[in-house]
Write a protein that holds these residues in place. Structure first.
Motif, short mmCIF file in Angstrom:
data_model
loop_
_atom_site.label_atom_id
_atom_site.label_comp_id
_atom_site.label_asym_id
_atom_site.label_seq_id
_atom_site.Cartn_x
_atom_site.Cartn_y
_atom_site.Cartn_z
N CYS A 124 0.83 -1.19 0.00
CA CYS A 124 0.00 0.00 0.00
C CYS A 124 0.88 1.26 0.00
O CYS A 124 0.62 2.20 -0.74
CB CYS A 124 -0.90 -0.04 1.22
SG CYS A 124 -2.38 0.90 1.04
N LEU A 126 3.88 1.48 -1.12
CA LEU A 126 4.48 1.58 -2.45
C LEU A 126 3.50 2.23 -3.42
O LEU A 126 3.88 3.04 -4.27
CB LEU A 126 4.89 0.18 -2.93
CG LEU A 126 5.43 0.08 -4.35
CD1 LEU A 126 6.72 0.86 -4.47
CD2 LEU A 126 5.67 -1.37 -4.72
N GLY A 127 2.21 1.86 -3.25
CA GLY A 127 1.17 2.44 -4.10
C GLY A 127 1.13 3.96 -4.01
O GLY A 127 0.89 4.64 -5.01
N PHE A 128 1.38 4.52 -2.82
CA PHE A 128 1.37 5.98 -2.66
C PHE A 128 2.40 6.61 -3.60
O PHE A 128 2.16 7.66 -4.19
CB PHE A 128 1.70 6.38 -1.22
CG PHE A 128 0.73 5.88 -0.21
CD1 PHE A 128 -0.57 5.56 -0.58
CD2 PHE A 128 1.09 5.73 1.12
CE1 PHE A 128 -1.49 5.10 0.35
CE2 PHE A 128 0.19 5.27 2.05
CZ PHE A 128 -1.09 4.95 1.67
N ILE A 130 3.62 5.36 -6.46
CA ILE A 130 3.23 5.21 -7.86
C ILE A 130 2.13 6.21 -8.20
O ILE A 130 2.17 6.91 -9.22
CB ILE A 130 2.71 3.78 -8.12
CG1 ILE A 130 3.67 2.74 -7.57
CG2 ILE A 130 2.38 3.56 -9.59
CD1 ILE A 130 4.81 2.40 -8.41
N ILE A 131 1.11 6.31 -7.31
CA ILE A 131 -0.02 7.18 -7.60
C ILE A 131 0.42 8.65 -7.51
O ILE A 131 0.02 9.48 -8.33
CB ILE A 131 -1.19 6.87 -6.64
CG1 ILE A 131 -1.74 5.48 -7.00
CG2 ILE A 131 -2.28 7.91 -6.73
CD1 ILE A 131 -2.81 4.98 -6.09
N ALA A 134 2.04 9.59 -10.68
CA ALA A 134 1.07 9.74 -11.76
C ALA A 134 0.33 11.07 -11.66
O ALA A 134 0.10 11.75 -12.66
CB ALA A 134 0.08 8.58 -11.74
N ASN A 138 0.43 14.16 -14.39
CA ASN A 138 -0.76 14.44 -15.19
C ASN A 138 -1.51 15.71 -14.80
O ASN A 138 -2.34 16.19 -15.56
CB ASN A 138 -1.71 13.25 -15.11
CG ASN A 138 -1.11 12.05 -15.79
OD1 ASN A 138 -0.63 12.14 -16.92
ND2 ASN A 138 -1.09 10.93 -15.11
N MET A 252 11.15 5.24 -6.71
CA MET A 252 11.50 4.18 -5.77
C MET A 252 12.93 4.36 -5.26
O MET A 252 13.26 3.97 -4.15
CB MET A 252 11.37 2.82 -6.45
CG MET A 252 10.06 2.15 -6.20
SD MET A 252 9.78 1.90 -4.45
CE MET A 252 10.82 0.47 -4.19
N GLN B 262 -2.99 8.14 -19.98
CA GLN B 262 -1.96 8.38 -18.96
C GLN B 262 -2.34 7.82 -17.60
O GLN B 262 -1.50 7.66 -16.74
CB GLN B 262 -1.63 9.87 -18.88
CG GLN B 262 -2.71 10.75 -18.31
CD GLN B 262 -3.68 11.22 -19.38
OE1 GLN B 262 -3.92 10.57 -20.39
NE2 GLN B 262 -4.29 12.38 -19.14
N THR B 266 -1.95 3.59 -13.26
CA THR B 266 -2.28 3.76 -11.84
C THR B 266 -3.52 2.97 -11.46
O THR B 266 -3.84 2.89 -10.28
CB THR B 266 -2.53 5.23 -11.50
OG1 THR B 266 -3.36 5.77 -12.51
CG2 THR B 266 -1.26 6.00 -11.40
N PHE B 269 -2.93 0.13 -8.62
CA PHE B 269 -2.77 0.51 -7.22
C PHE B 269 -4.00 1.23 -6.69
O PHE B 269 -4.36 1.07 -5.52
CB PHE B 269 -1.51 1.35 -7.01
CG PHE B 269 -0.30 0.50 -6.77
CD1 PHE B 269 -0.13 -0.15 -5.56
CD2 PHE B 269 0.65 0.32 -7.75
CE1 PHE B 269 0.97 -0.95 -5.33
CE2 PHE B 269 1.75 -0.49 -7.53
CZ PHE B 269 1.92 -1.12 -6.32
N LEU B 272 -6.40 -1.43 -5.95
CA LEU B 272 -5.92 -2.18 -4.79
C LEU B 272 -6.32 -1.48 -3.49
O LEU B 272 -6.83 -2.09 -2.56
CB LEU B 272 -4.41 -2.33 -4.85
CG LEU B 272 -3.77 -2.94 -3.61
CD1 LEU B 272 -4.15 -4.39 -3.47
CD2 LEU B 272 -2.27 -2.78 -3.62
N MET B 273 -6.11 -0.15 -3.47
CA MET B 273 -6.39 0.56 -2.22
C MET B 273 -7.87 0.53 -1.90
O MET B 273 -8.26 0.35 -0.75
CB MET B 273 -5.89 1.98 -2.31
CG MET B 273 -4.40 1.99 -2.15
SD MET B 273 -3.79 3.61 -2.23
CE MET B 273 -2.12 3.27 -2.63
N LEU B 276 -8.63 -2.96 -0.64
CA LEU B 276 -8.10 -3.24 0.69
C LEU B 276 -8.90 -2.54 1.78
O LEU B 276 -9.02 -3.03 2.90
CB LEU B 276 -6.63 -2.85 0.77
CG LEU B 276 -5.67 -3.78 0.04
CD1 LEU B 276 -4.26 -3.26 0.15
CD2 LEU B 276 -5.75 -5.20 0.57
#
Lengths: 328, 290
Positions: A124, A126-128, A130-131, A134, A138, A252, B262, B266, B269, B272-273, B276
């Protein structure tokens, strides 16, 4: 902390205080004998020390492995850069705002993330990253996307009519040194307080900590926010030092670097993390001769860390230290 | 309008099959080793590079290149498995994360060092379009769906009937008991890892003709796509992984068309969040197994 520290065992005078003082003096006079490039490396290490301190509170003291430091580092850098570029506010305001913004962002992210168990929590966080990357890429009207923000002013302070700008490497070095010292003091106070003891209790056995009445959930959430604030402050310094930010700030690489600093120095100790940041400088410097080999060496370094030095490299120094003390 | 939606769903199934083949290896590795393999995308990349090398330097036909890519990756997996992955069994969670991050850095940057960091053109594969039930689809995409089905049926049979498959299931349920009854856990861990890496490589070679370009850093994106899939599918759950991969593939395809290209990367994830928050142990697991 260790048995070597107990007064009964030690014979000679305590060398820690004079050694620490010597290091502090050395840090203060460093610009007198160091060239611009080594100074630059130390500045970067001191900047990274802030997020690393945050990660250490989270991983080393509370036992939560997070990869989100890069996200908060980036948020802090962008918050600071946007303020400076659009409103031209003085440095200390940007710096404080970066801390506040990352702390405010960490709260809603931490609530769902901290419900998860070990592996899912890591994913989770790690997801922060990546998002976050993005969004920065954008939201072009605000962040200029891949082009990033350039010409971020060097830190300037303004109080009433008086103002001055920190422009040179030496000036920036002292600014970062002062902030890093304050951050270290803050971490020291947190860790030595009863709250610090409770954090260690959570790390050692969360269920037990809960059963003796420690509000583990609140502790974890607050520590997660504090670690984010530290990362955001570091990001702010980084933005003002490099004078550019781009989506590459959400990488990362930064999370990995923080892990190397904390685990390489020794998680759960303050001096270990300071040592870790200097180790990181040494590593980067040693690998400067072969830039394309740098990342490969980083990889081998991580493997060596995991399999041969699971407590980090600082205990090695500690052993050397007690060896010296015993010889006297 | 309806036609486009169906077309996007079919495209989603194709990329879902690709993700499923990569992710099923990762989820099996997690089941046996209890470690998230952050280097998993790198085996996907290695397979692609092996095949690209075979085609570009030796002018070999695509089917032979598939075999070379997968075998080359399996050989590397034997080395990594012996020196790194076997030691992770029973180690704390940080050890797994850090060691596999280290392996990812080494593999990715060695490939960049040897072949350079630029994009390379992958010239193999079956790109002729075919028309089926009024839809036009490249042959390669049909091949991907077929191979995906074969892989999943084969895996299902393997874990149900073969000795090694049964051992893998046993180890993923209880390491200590397996050690007590005389199963060589490290041996099972090594073979699971080689199988997982080989599947990632296979998926890489299959996708390369669709993606056309090949570069050293391509594995990272695949790792980041696979991670949400295996968590959503319930760690160690093979069928859950298949469903989660299909959901992600189709969702990505629809988001890319109707929201914006683009945002495609994402979707994983973000989904996923949301999942979860609603089900902290993944979609297909009543409780956390690990």
């Amino acid at each position: 902390m260790t048995s070597a520290e107990s007064p009964a065992v030690r014979r000679g005078p305590d060398l820690r205080v004079p050694f620490g003082l010597a290091l502090a003096v050395l840090a203060c006079v460093a610009p007198l004998f160091l060239g611009n490039y080594p100074l630059h490396a130390i500045i970067v290490a001191l900047i990274f020390l802030l997020p690393a301190h945050g990660l250490n509170l989270l991983l080393g003291y509370t036992g939560l492995l997070s990869l989100a430091q890069a996200a908060f580092f980036g948020i802090g850098a962008y918050a600071s850069a946007l303020l400076a570029v659009h409103f031209g506010t003085p440095f200390y305001l940007n710096f404080l705002a970066a801390g506040l913004v990352t702390g405010a962002v960490a709260l809603p992210l931490g609530i769902p993330a901290l419900r998860l168990r070990s592996t899912s929590f890591v994913m989770c966080t790690l997801g922060f990253v990546i998002i976050g990357q993005a969004i920065v890429k954008n939201w072009i009207s605000l962040t200029r996307g891949d082009m990033g923000l350039a010409a971020i002013p060097k830190p300037y302070f303004a109080l009433g009519p008086a103002s001055f700008t920190v422009s040179g490497t030496v000036g920036f070095y002292y600014l970062v040194l002062a902030i890093a010292a304050l951050a270290t003091l803050a971490v020291y106070l947190i860790v030595r307080s009863p709250a610090g003891r409770n954090m260690i209790a959570i790390r050692e056995n969360e269920t037990l900590a809960e059963s003796v009445g420690i509000p583990t959930w609140h502790y974890k959430l607050v520590v997660f926010m504090i670690s984010a604030v530290f990362a955001g402050l570091g990001g702010s310094l980084y933005a003002h030092y490099l004078t550019v930010v781009s989506p590459l700030t959400f990488q990362m690489y930064y999370s990995t670097t923080m892990l190397i600093i904390v685990l390489g120095g020794g998680a759960g100790t303050i001096s270990g993390v300071i040592f870790g940041s200097l180790l990181f400088v040494g590593l980067t410097e040693a690998l400067r001769v072969a830039p394309e080999l740098r990342m490969i060496a980083y990889g081998f370094f991580l493997l060596a860390l995991v399999f041969y030095f699971p407590n980090g490299f600082a205990p090695l120094i500690g052993r050397f230290w007690s060896f010296l003390e015993r010889r006297k | 309008m309806f036609y486009t939606i169906i077309e996007q769903v079919v495209n989603g199934i194709v990329s879902g099959s690709v993700y499923a083949i990569v992710a099923v290896g990762m989820t099996m590795i997690f089941g046996v080793l209890r470690a998230i393999n952050f280097a998993h995308g790198e085996y996907y990349m290695l397979g692609t590079f092996g095949a690209w090398f075979a085609i570009d330097y030796f002018d070999l036909p695509y089917p032979v290149a598939i075999v070379i890519g997968v075998v080359a990756t399996a050989v590397i997996a034997v080395v990594v498995g012996n020196f790194v992955m076997q030691r992770i069994v029973g180690a704390p969670a940080e050890a797994g994360v850090l060691a596999t991050l280290g392996v990812a850095l080494i593999l990715q940057n060695t490939v960049i060092l040897v072949f350079g960091g630029s994009y390379k053109f992958f010239s193999g594969g079956y790109i002729e379009p075919v028309t089926l039930f009024g839809f036009t689809l490249a042959e390669q995409r049909i091949l991907i769906i077929i191979v995906g089905l074969i892989v999943f049926i084969g895996l299902e049979l393997m874990v149900t009937y073969s000795r090694m498959g049964k051992a893998m299931r046993a180890v993923s349920q209880n390491i200590e008991c397996c050690a007590v009854v005389g199963i060589d856990v490290r041996h099972v861990a090594l073979w699971t890892f080689i199988l997982g890496a080989g599947l990632a490589a296979l998926s890489g070679v299959l996708t390369a003709p669709v993606n056309v370009s090949v570069y050293g850093g391509m594995g990272e994106l695949i790792t980041f796509k696979t991670l949400p899939i295996i968590i959503m599918g319930g760690l160690g759950n093979v069928r859950g992984t298949f469903v989660a991969a299909m959901i992600l593939g189709i969702a990505e395809s629809l988001v890319a068309t109707y929201v914006g290209l683009q945002f495609r990367d994402t979707v994983g994830f973000a989904t996923l969040m949301l999942v979860l928050m609603w089900r902290p142990h993944g979609l297909f697991s009543a409780q956390a197994r690990f």
